[in-house]
Design an enzyme around this catalytic site. Sequence first.
Site, PDB file in Angstrom:
ATOM      1  N   SER A 122       0.863  -1.196   0.111  1.00 27.37           N
ATOM      2  CA  SER A 122      -0.353   0.028   0.019  1.00 27.37           C
ATOM      3  C   SER A 122       1.010   1.519   0.258  1.00 27.37           C
ATOM      4  O   SER A 122       0.898   2.056   0.102  1.00 27.37           O
ATOM      5  CB  SER A 122      -0.478   0.049   1.178  1.00 27.37           C
ATOM      6  OG  SER A 122      -0.267  -0.066   2.160  1.00 27.37           O
ATOM      7  N   HIS A 143      -4.079  -3.676  -4.402  1.00 24.66           N
ATOM      8  CA  HIS A 143      -4.094  -3.148  -2.698  1.00 24.66           C
ATOM      9  C   HIS A 143      -5.375  -4.371  -2.109  1.00 24.66           C
ATOM     10  O   HIS A 143      -6.268  -3.820  -2.016  1.00 24.66           O
ATOM     11  CB  HIS A 143      -3.913  -2.334  -2.573  1.00 24.66           C
ATOM     12  CG  HIS A 143      -3.418  -2.015  -0.816  1.00 24.66           C
ATOM     13  ND1 HIS A 143      -4.496  -0.867  -0.433  1.00 24.66           N
ATOM     14  CD2 HIS A 143      -3.253  -2.740   0.104  1.00 24.66           C
ATOM     15  CE1 HIS A 143      -3.558  -1.015   1.349  1.00 24.66           C
ATOM     16  NE2 HIS A 143      -2.886  -2.281   1.171  1.00 24.66           N
ATOM     17  N   GLU A 155      -8.096  -2.118  -3.989  1.00 21.00           N
ATOM     18  CA  GLU A 155      -7.667  -1.140  -5.156  1.00 21.00           C
ATOM     19  C   GLU A 155      -6.771  -1.796  -5.747  1.00 21.00           C
ATOM     20  O   GLU A 155      -6.109  -2.155  -5.896  1.00 21.00           O
ATOM     21  CB  GLU A 155      -6.927   0.082  -3.987  1.00 21.00           C
ATOM     22  CG  GLU A 155      -7.568   1.143  -2.856  1.00 21.00           C
ATOM     23  CD  GLU A 155      -6.878   1.997  -2.023  1.00 21.00           C
ATOM     24  OE1 GLU A 155      -7.590   2.362  -1.567  1.00 21.00           O
ATOM     25  OE2 GLU A 155      -5.739   1.491  -1.198  1.00 21.00           O
ATOM     26  N   ASN A 194      -5.345   3.897   2.739  1.00 26.58           N
ATOM     27  CA  ASN A 194      -5.074   3.505   3.855  1.00 26.58           C
ATOM     28  C   ASN A 194      -4.403   5.430   4.522  1.00 26.58           C
ATOM     29  O   ASN A 194      -4.539   5.543   5.793  1.00 26.58           O
ATOM     30  CB  ASN A 194      -4.172   2.619   3.617  1.00 26.58           C
ATOM     31  CG  ASN A 194      -3.382   1.899   3.871  1.00 26.58           C
ATOM     32  OD1 ASN A 194      -4.836   1.116   4.644  1.00 26.58           O
ATOM     33  ND2 ASN A 194      -2.564   1.185   3.796  1.00 26.58           N
TER      34      ASN A 194
HETATM   35  N1  3HC Z   1      -9.450 -13.530   9.019  1.00 30.97           N
HETATM   36  C1  3HC Z   1     -10.920 -13.970   8.124  1.00 30.97           C
HETATM   37  N2  3HC Z   1     -12.035 -13.496   8.881  1.00 30.97           N
HETATM   38  C2  3HC Z   1     -12.264 -12.830   9.741  1.00 30.97           C
HETATM   39  C3  3HC Z   1     -11.616 -11.918  10.971  1.00 30.97           C
HETATM   40  C4  3HC Z   1      -9.630 -12.716  10.502  1.00 30.97           C
HETATM   41  N3  3HC Z   1      -9.180 -12.317  10.618  1.00 30.97           N
HETATM   42  N4  3HC Z   1     -11.517 -11.869  11.725  1.00 30.97           N
HETATM   43  C5  3HC Z   1     -12.498 -11.353  11.852  1.00 30.97           C
HETATM   44  N5  3HC Z   1     -13.414 -12.567  10.203  1.00 30.97           N
HETATM   45  C6  3HC Z   1     -14.713 -13.195   9.992  1.00 30.97           C
HETATM   46  C7  3HC Z   1     -15.615 -14.143  10.403  1.00 30.97           C
HETATM   47  O1  3HC Z   1     -15.838 -14.749   9.666  1.00 30.97           O
HETATM   48  C8  3HC Z   1     -16.115 -13.572  11.975  1.00 30.97           C
HETATM   49  O2  3HC Z   1     -16.858 -14.759  12.212  1.00 30.97           O
HETATM   50  P1  3HC Z   1     -16.580 -15.679  13.872  1.00 30.97           P
HETATM   51  O3  3HC Z   1     -16.019 -15.336  14.412  1.00 30.97           O
HETATM   52  O4  3HC Z   1     -18.008 -16.540  13.291  1.00 30.97           O
HETATM   53  O5  3HC Z   1     -15.372 -16.598  12.682  1.00 30.97           O
HETATM   54  C9  3HC Z   1     -16.750 -12.411  11.427  1.00 30.97           C
HETATM   55  O6  3HC Z   1     -15.971 -12.036  10.178  1.00 30.97           O
HETATM   56  C10 3HC Z   1     -16.680 -11.164  12.632  1.00 30.97           C
HETATM   57  O7  3HC Z   1     -15.874 -11.080  13.201  1.00 30.97           O
HETATM   58  P2  3HC Z   1     -15.866 -10.538  15.017  1.00 30.97           P
HETATM   59  O8  3HC Z   1     -16.774 -11.305  15.127  1.00 30.97           O
HETATM   60  O9  3HC Z   1     -14.469 -11.114  15.931  1.00 30.97           O
HETATM   61  O10 3HC Z   1     -15.981  -9.156  14.936  1.00 30.97           O
HETATM   62  P3  3HC Z   1     -16.890  -8.251  14.093  1.00 30.97           P
HETATM   63  O11 3HC Z   1     -18.045  -8.340  13.748  1.00 30.97           O
HETATM   64  O12 3HC Z   1     -15.940  -7.210  14.809  1.00 30.97           O
HETATM   65  O13 3HC Z   1     -15.596  -8.404  12.225  1.00 30.97           O
HETATM   66  C11 3HC Z   1     -13.920  -7.913  11.299  1.00 30.97           C
HETATM   67  C12 3HC Z   1     -14.553  -8.083  12.322  1.00 30.97           C
HETATM   68  C13 3HC Z   1     -14.698  -7.494  10.075  1.00 30.97           C
HETATM   69  C14 3HC Z   1     -12.764  -8.253  11.303  1.00 30.97           C
HETATM   70  C15 3HC Z   1     -14.279  -5.983  11.451  1.00 30.97           C
HETATM   71  O14 3HC Z   1     -13.610  -5.864  12.944  1.00 30.97           O
HETATM   72  C16 3HC Z   1     -13.899  -4.714  10.745  1.00 30.97           C
HETATM   73  O15 3HC Z   1     -14.149  -4.040   9.177  1.00 30.97           O
HETATM   74  N6  3HC Z   1     -12.823  -4.053  11.799  1.00 30.97           N
HETATM   75  C17 3HC Z   1     -12.116  -3.727  10.309  1.00 30.97           C
HETATM   76  C18 3HC Z   1     -11.397  -3.868   9.002  1.00 30.97           C
HETATM   77  C19 3HC Z   1     -10.146  -3.041   8.116  1.00 30.97           C
HETATM   78  O16 3HC Z   1     -10.188  -1.236   8.837  1.00 30.97           O
HETATM   79  N7  3HC Z   1      -9.535  -3.753   7.819  1.00 30.97           N
HETATM   80  C20 3HC Z   1      -9.119  -2.335   6.820  1.00 30.97           C
HETATM   81  C21 3HC Z   1      -7.483  -2.704   7.418  1.00 30.97           C
HETATM   82  S1  3HC Z   1      -6.276  -1.619   7.057  1.00 30.97           S
HETATM   83  C22 3HC Z   1      -5.466  -2.688   5.883  1.00 30.97           C
HETATM   84  O17 3HC Z   1      -5.411  -3.621   5.559  1.00 30.97           O
HETATM   85  C23 3HC Z   1      -4.498  -1.788   4.602  1.00 30.97           C
HETATM   86  C24 3HC Z   1      -3.326  -2.762   4.951  1.00 30.97           C
HETATM   87  O18 3HC Z   1      -2.164  -1.800   3.837  1.00 30.97           O
HETATM   88  C25 3HC Z   1      -2.318  -2.275   6.154  1.00 30.97           C
END
Ligand code: 3HC
Length: 289
Positions: A122, A143, A155, A194
């Site tokens: 990214s 990305h 992206e 990001n």
């Molecule tokens: N991997 C795969 N699936 C996952 C996971 C993981 N690490 N964490 C959660 N999930 C999925 C699972 O299906 C999970 O269900 P389960 O617990 O029954 O298996 C479901 O999501 C729901 O998880 P949780 O109940 O633990 O929690 P949430 O409802 O909060 O969902 C989340 C988790 C989808 C990660 C949500 O919190 C979210 O959307 N968070 C924001 C993530 C975000 O902003 N990502 C972008 C980051 S920036 C980036 O990636 C850029 C890079 O360049 C650094």
Amino acid sequence: MSTQIRTVVVLGSGTMGSQIAAVAALAGYTTALVDIKQEQLDRAREQLTARLDRDVEKGRRQRADVDAAWERLTLTTDRDAVAAEADLVIEAAVEDLTIKRTIFAELDEVCPEHTLLVTNSSNIVSSRVADATGRPDRVCNLHFFNPALVMQCVEIVPHEGTDPQTVERMVAFVESLGKTPVRLQREIPGFVANRLLNALRREAVELYEAGVADFKDIDLAARTALGHPMGPFELMDLVGIDVVYLIRLAEHEQTGDADALPSRSITEKYEAGEYGRKTGRGWYEYPRP
Ligand code: 3HC
């Protein structure tokens, strides 16, 4: 020249690479996940198995689809053997320009002429690796977001010399994964999502370091006032504080902007090896890393 993507190779079996490979295999592509370390591949297999089995248990996926994806997915340390058959290589290795340039130069040697070479970085824009190859027109950033099995957005970022056809093929590829392509018109480190996230994270860390509120309360505000699924500190633990740190350094290296440097508390955590979920401790504690 073959334009059909059938075979995908993902380099780097960390959090991002392993889930990107799973997404491709689930979408029907013959996929190879490559790492230099067998132990890392074993860990990736274990984590993906647990994740996909849970999806089946919860009724989110069909057992037959997951089994078929495993049939299509190879985990290997023999990069050159699978790269020689690839239509698309997605590099998701460490955020280090020198390493990425070496990888791209080597891929250029072993991949067929039609193969598209893209990076999941990214922060390292693809123009910085494209000129290490003899095919800059077939290089761009692609990305994904963490967790890649879940997040919709991907992206697509061309550099000046990327062939518009490469962009169109990446748009079609992302759609075939069941995800949402977001196109950028030109390169900028961090891209769109990001950069939005960084602005929030920077402010959150400043508030914390200035003693305005505890990090847990800042997360609470993000969740309960803004409806974010997780707060900026929880998200750093998910993405990896090492990743956040290295991204900031890479941005500083590219822009010379002193504001891009990692802040005090992030540097401390990085130096202490407290990277977040994967090490068991970051901003929060995780009993089972
Ligand atoms: N991997 C795969 N699936 C996952 C996971 C993981 N690490 N964490 C959660 N999930 C999925 C699972 O299906 C999970 O269900 P389960 O617990 O029954 O298996 C479901 O999501 C729901 O998880 P949780 O109940 O633990 O929690 P949430 O409802 O909060 O969902 C989340 C988790 C989808 C990660 C949500 O919190 C979210 O959307 N968070 C924001 C993530 C975000 O902003 N990502 C972008 C980051 S920036 C980036 O990636 C850029 C890079 O360049 C650094």
